[in-house]
Motif scaffolding. Structure first.
Motif, PDB file in Angstrom:
ATOM      1  N   ASP A  86       0.831  -1.202   0.000  1.00 31.24           N
ATOM      2  CA  ASP A  86       0.000   0.000   0.000  1.00 31.24           C
ATOM      3  C   ASP A  86       0.868   1.254   0.000  1.00 31.24           C
ATOM      4  N   ASP A  87       0.288   2.354  -0.481  1.00 31.05           N
ATOM      5  CA  ASP A  87       0.979   3.640  -0.409  1.00 31.05           C
ATOM      6  C   ASP A  87       1.157   4.058   1.042  1.00 31.05           C
TER       7      ASP A  87
ATOM      8  N   ASP B 205       1.072   6.644   4.107  1.00 31.11           N
ATOM      9  CA  ASP B 205       0.281   7.812   4.457  1.00 31.11           C
ATOM     10  C   ASP B 205       1.159   9.055   4.462  1.00 31.11           C
TER      11      ASP B 205
ATOM     12  N   GLU C 284       8.780   8.906   1.105  1.00 25.18           N
ATOM     13  CA  GLU C 284       7.380   8.567   0.885  1.00 25.18           C
ATOM     14  C   GLU C 284       7.013   8.693  -0.595  1.00 25.18           C
TER      15      GLU C 284
ATOM     16  N   TRP D 174       8.615   5.780  -2.452  1.00 28.92           N
ATOM     17  CA  TRP D 174       7.900   4.528  -2.150  1.00 28.92           C
ATOM     18  C   TRP D 174       6.588   4.462  -2.899  1.00 28.92           C
ATOM     19  N   ASN D 175       5.817   5.552  -2.815  1.00 26.56           N
ATOM     20  CA  ASN D 175       4.519   5.569  -3.490  1.00 26.56           C
ATOM     21  C   ASN D 175       4.675   5.470  -5.005  1.00 26.56           C
ATOM     22  N   HIS D 176       5.730   6.111  -5.534  1.00 21.00           N
ATOM     23  CA  HIS D 176       5.985   6.032  -6.975  1.00 21.00           C
ATOM     24  C   HIS D 176       6.295   4.594  -7.383  1.00 21.00           C
TER      25      HIS D 176
ATOM     26  N   CYS E 222       5.425   1.850  -5.761  1.00 22.22           N
ATOM     27  CA  CYS E 222       4.206   1.043  -5.600  1.00 22.22           C
ATOM     28  C   CYS E 222       3.248   1.257  -6.763  1.00 22.22           C
ATOM     29  N   GLN E 223       3.108   2.517  -7.191  1.00 21.91           N
ATOM     30  CA  GLN E 223       2.212   2.805  -8.305  1.00 21.91           C
ATOM     31  C   GLN E 223       2.732   2.187  -9.595  1.00 21.91           C
TER      32      GLN E 223
END
Length: 400
Positions: free
Chosen positions: A10-11, A13, A81, A84-86, A88-89
């Motif tokens: 998951d992304d 927070d 963050e 990480w989110n990049h 994950c996406q």
């Protein structure tokens, strides 16, 4: 390998920024502590630059340095963050792109007790009259309720003749495709053949087809799944051949020979080809989630599925499929739109997924999007789901 979107992390927070009020309170506290410690430990004159710097300036500098480090840490956390989110996406998009791969069904052929070809089997499914009968096994013994192919009872060369027909059909299909296309063969056999006999079968297919057939190490729907992963970048052909001819069948078994020719590009020589979308492996407990994924790979909404072809006791004898259909809002009639292949033909084991695909491919043009739910091995909990559609696409067309 199968697609598991649930395993994508998951992304993160949003990282909370420093709270100004807390740092102001901390400033007051550190100034108060600095003054108290200075008054307690200072032995000289309590005036002048040195005294006030020690009492107020030094605590303020310490607080400022800590605040700077806190902001630097906050910026680093924001960058981490975002990275990480990049990732994950990107991983999620890659997995979805892999899931949306599909193959074009160029030809299907099935031989069962119902006859040769998918037309006779579709007709038998429409009649819904069981073909199972109680008869002694070919190897002898206690009579068993099953559906044997009677052509193989008295003719020792029946298998060779059937395979020659498969090879001829394969040759006619491949003749319409460029000779440079690599051909990959998935061969499953449950007929008690020796290794030498299986080698003869593969040699016969290669000779009759006129192509070099490269055998895949994987089996069943796993082979198709792996082929879509590893051979997607270049046009190629996937050939599935599954034989089930048990001399000593189990109760409710069905004998069958199923073959299929798939291609990962559209060919103008097969304008009526339909699409077999990436199979999704599941078990009975995760059917709801994996039906949703199977629909997603095909770009379908639940109301577009017109029929489900099911086979295997993990699907036919348990209520999870019906519940999964309800949970995904599939508008299907339990009596007319969910077809139990085993109730008519019997369980064809490792040939059952390909029979289900052949049946679905035979009616998808007229009836709309179809889905299969097949359990190839009775001892396994694996259930393979796949959608079949007939939507036309004009890009990626092979030209000779």
């Amino acid at each position: 390998m199968p697609i598991y979107l649930d395993e994508v992390p998951d992304d993160m927070d949003n990282v909370p920024p420093p709270v100004t009020l807390r740092w102001l309170i901390f400033l007051l506290v550190i100034l108060l502590v600095g003054v108290l410690l200075t008054l307690w430990q200072w032995t000289g004159d309590r005036s002048g630059m040195s005294f006030w710097f020690t009492a107020l300036g030094l605590p303020f500098c310490i607080w400022g340095i800590m605040l700077v480090f806190r902001h630097v840490g906050y910026r680093l956390e924001l960058n981490g963050e975002a990275g990480w989110n990049h990732e994950c996406q990107n991983l999620k998009e890659t997995e979805i792109e892999r899931g949306q791969r599909f193959s074009w069904v160029l030809d299907t052929w099935v031989q069962t007790l119902a006859g040769r070809g998918t037309g006779s089997l579709n007709a038998a499914m429409d009649l819904a009259e069981p073909l199972l009968k109680t008869a002694p096994p070919r190897a002898g013994g206690i009579p068993v309720r099953h559906s044997p192919m009677t052509d193989f009872d008295s003719d020792p060369l029946a298998l060779d003749k059937a395979l020659e027909k498969v090879a001829t059909r394969l040759k006619n299909t491949l003749a319409l495709l460029p000779e440079t296309l690599p051909c990959w063969l998935m061969f499953d056999c449950d007929a008690g053949l020796t290794a030498e006999k299986e080698a003869e079968v593969l040699q016969l297919l290669g000779q009759k087809s006129g192509r070099e057939l490269r055998r895949l190490s994987a089996h069943g729907m796993s082979a198709l799944d792996n082929w879509l992963d590893t051979r997607w970048d270049k046009p190629s052909v996937f050939i599935a051949l599954a034989i089930k001819l048990r001399p000593s069948p189990q109760e409710n078994d069905a004998e069958a020979i199923a073959s299929m020719v798939l291609c990962n590009r559209k060919s103008h020589q097969f304008p009526e080809a339909v699409r077999l979308h990436r199979p999704q492996r599941s078990d009975h407990e995760a059917l709801t989630k994996n039906i949703k994924y199977s629909l997603r790979w095909a770009g379908l909404t639940p109301d577009l599925i017109r029929r489900i072809w099911m086979t295997g006791e993990a699907v036919t004898d348990r209520p999870e499929l019906n519940k999964a259909c309800e949970d995904n809002a599939l508008t299907l009639s339990l009596t007319d739109d969910i077809k139990n292949i085993d109730a008519v033909l019997g369980f064809a084991g490792l040939a059952s997924p390909w029979i289900a695909v052949a049946l679905a491919a035979g009616v998808v043009q007229e009836q709309g999007a179809q889905m299969i739910a097949a359990q190839p091995e009775p001892g396994s909990e694996d259930i393979w789901l796949a959608s079949i559609t007939a939507e036309e696409r004009q890009k990626d067309v092979i030209r000779e």
